[in-house]
Design a protein around this motif. Structure first.
Motif, mmCIF file in Angstrom:
data_model
loop_
_atom_site.group_PDB
_atom_site.id
_atom_site.type_symbol
_atom_site.label_atom_id
_atom_site.label_comp_id
_atom_site.label_asym_id
_atom_site.label_seq_id
_atom_site.Cartn_x
_atom_site.Cartn_y
_atom_site.Cartn_z
ATOM 1 N N ALA A 136 0.679 -1.241 0.445
ATOM 2 C CA ALA A 136 -0.177 -0.232 -0.156
ATOM 3 C C ALA A 136 0.458 1.626 -0.067
ATOM 4 O O ALA A 136 0.567 2.794 -0.144
ATOM 5 N N GLY A 137 2.307 0.775 0.139
ATOM 6 C CA GLY A 137 3.281 1.741 0.218
ATOM 7 C C GLY A 137 3.292 3.277 1.418
ATOM 8 O O GLY A 137 4.380 3.523 1.326
ATOM 9 N N GLY A 138 2.884 2.517 2.507
ATOM 10 C CA GLY A 138 3.678 2.598 3.900
ATOM 11 C C GLY A 138 4.927 2.125 3.968
ATOM 12 O O GLY A 138 5.362 1.026 4.070
ATOM 13 N N LYS A 139 5.713 2.757 5.539
ATOM 14 C CA LYS A 139 7.601 1.991 5.770
ATOM 15 C C LYS A 139 6.877 2.139 6.826
ATOM 16 O O LYS A 139 7.008 2.978 7.716
ATOM 17 N N VAL A 140 7.236 0.398 6.756
ATOM 18 C CA VAL A 140 7.184 0.063 7.949
ATOM 19 C C VAL A 140 8.349 0.027 8.719
ATOM 20 O O VAL A 140 9.780 -0.074 8.350
ATOM 21 N N VAL A 141 8.512 0.740 9.608
ATOM 22 C CA VAL A 141 10.207 1.164 10.901
ATOM 23 C C VAL A 141 10.391 0.528 11.849
ATOM 24 O O VAL A 141 9.737 -0.735 12.331
ATOM 25 N N GLU A 142 11.818 0.218 11.421
ATOM 26 C CA GLU A 142 12.455 -0.576 11.987
ATOM 27 C C GLU A 142 12.216 -0.185 13.749
ATOM 28 O O GLU A 142 12.253 0.742 13.603
#
Length: 187
Positions: A136-142
């Motif tokens: 979906a284009g989100g950036k799952v954060v470390e």
């Protein structure tokens, strides 16, 4: 650090759900520079249907998109239903992924918390949510992912925020979101 606005989407509609308690814990433990808002209204959002996503988008979907557009980051909290994320949360992600490539999730930091009363701790829900968010284009954060297992025995009749270890873990997730937002702003 500027104020970070985090929109928490809860994948369970039940008022007393552990999932909701984990989102409420994020509100309670967030640092002063982070505002976490638990979104109300996912029950009103119809299942995504491209026929509805035209000139007259349903008001509940517009409200979700508006709240998401006003947010800097997202906290997704999902129970594990039948080995995956909940339909409620998946539906919200579907609405927020549109229009393709420029949806409200696009490029924004996302943290995901999966929970289950089992020892599996919602790991499958977390994995599937991570995949869906990325598409979906989100950036799952470390450092922004967490699984919480054996919730019945862990919390009993108490609210999740009263469990010190869980509250600490949720605080770390919220901090990771704020740090990720700051990194995007400074880049």
């Amino acid at each position: 650090m500027a104020q970070t606005r985090v929109l928490a989407l809860v994948g369970s509609l039940r008022a007393a759900a552990v999932t909701r308690q984990l989102a409420e814990t994020a509100v309670a433990v967030s640092p002063d520079e982070v505002e976490v808002t638990v979104y109300e209204g996912l029950a009103d959002v119809p299942f995504y249907n491209e026929d509805l996503d035209g000139e007259t988008v349903p008001a509940a979907a517009v409200a979700l998109r508006d709240a998401a557009a006003d947010s800097d980051a997202f906290l997704l909290v999902t129970p594990e239903y039948n080995g995956t994320l909940s339909a409620v949360l998946k539906n919200a992600i579907d609405w927020l992924s549109r229009p393709y490539g420029v949806g409200a999730l696009s490029g924004k930091p996302v943290a995901i918390v999966g929970q289950s009363p089992s020892k599996n701790a919602g790991k499958w829900a977390l994995e599937d949510a991570t995949k869906v968010v990325g598409i979906a284009g989100g950036k799952v954060v470390e450092g922004g992912s967490l699984t919480v297992g054996e919730t019945f025995g862990k919390f009993g009749e108490a609210h999740a925020k009263e469990h010190a270890e869980t509250a600490e873990q949720i605080a770390a997730v919220v901090t990771a979101l704020a740090d990720a937002k700051a990194a995007v702003v400074s880049a």
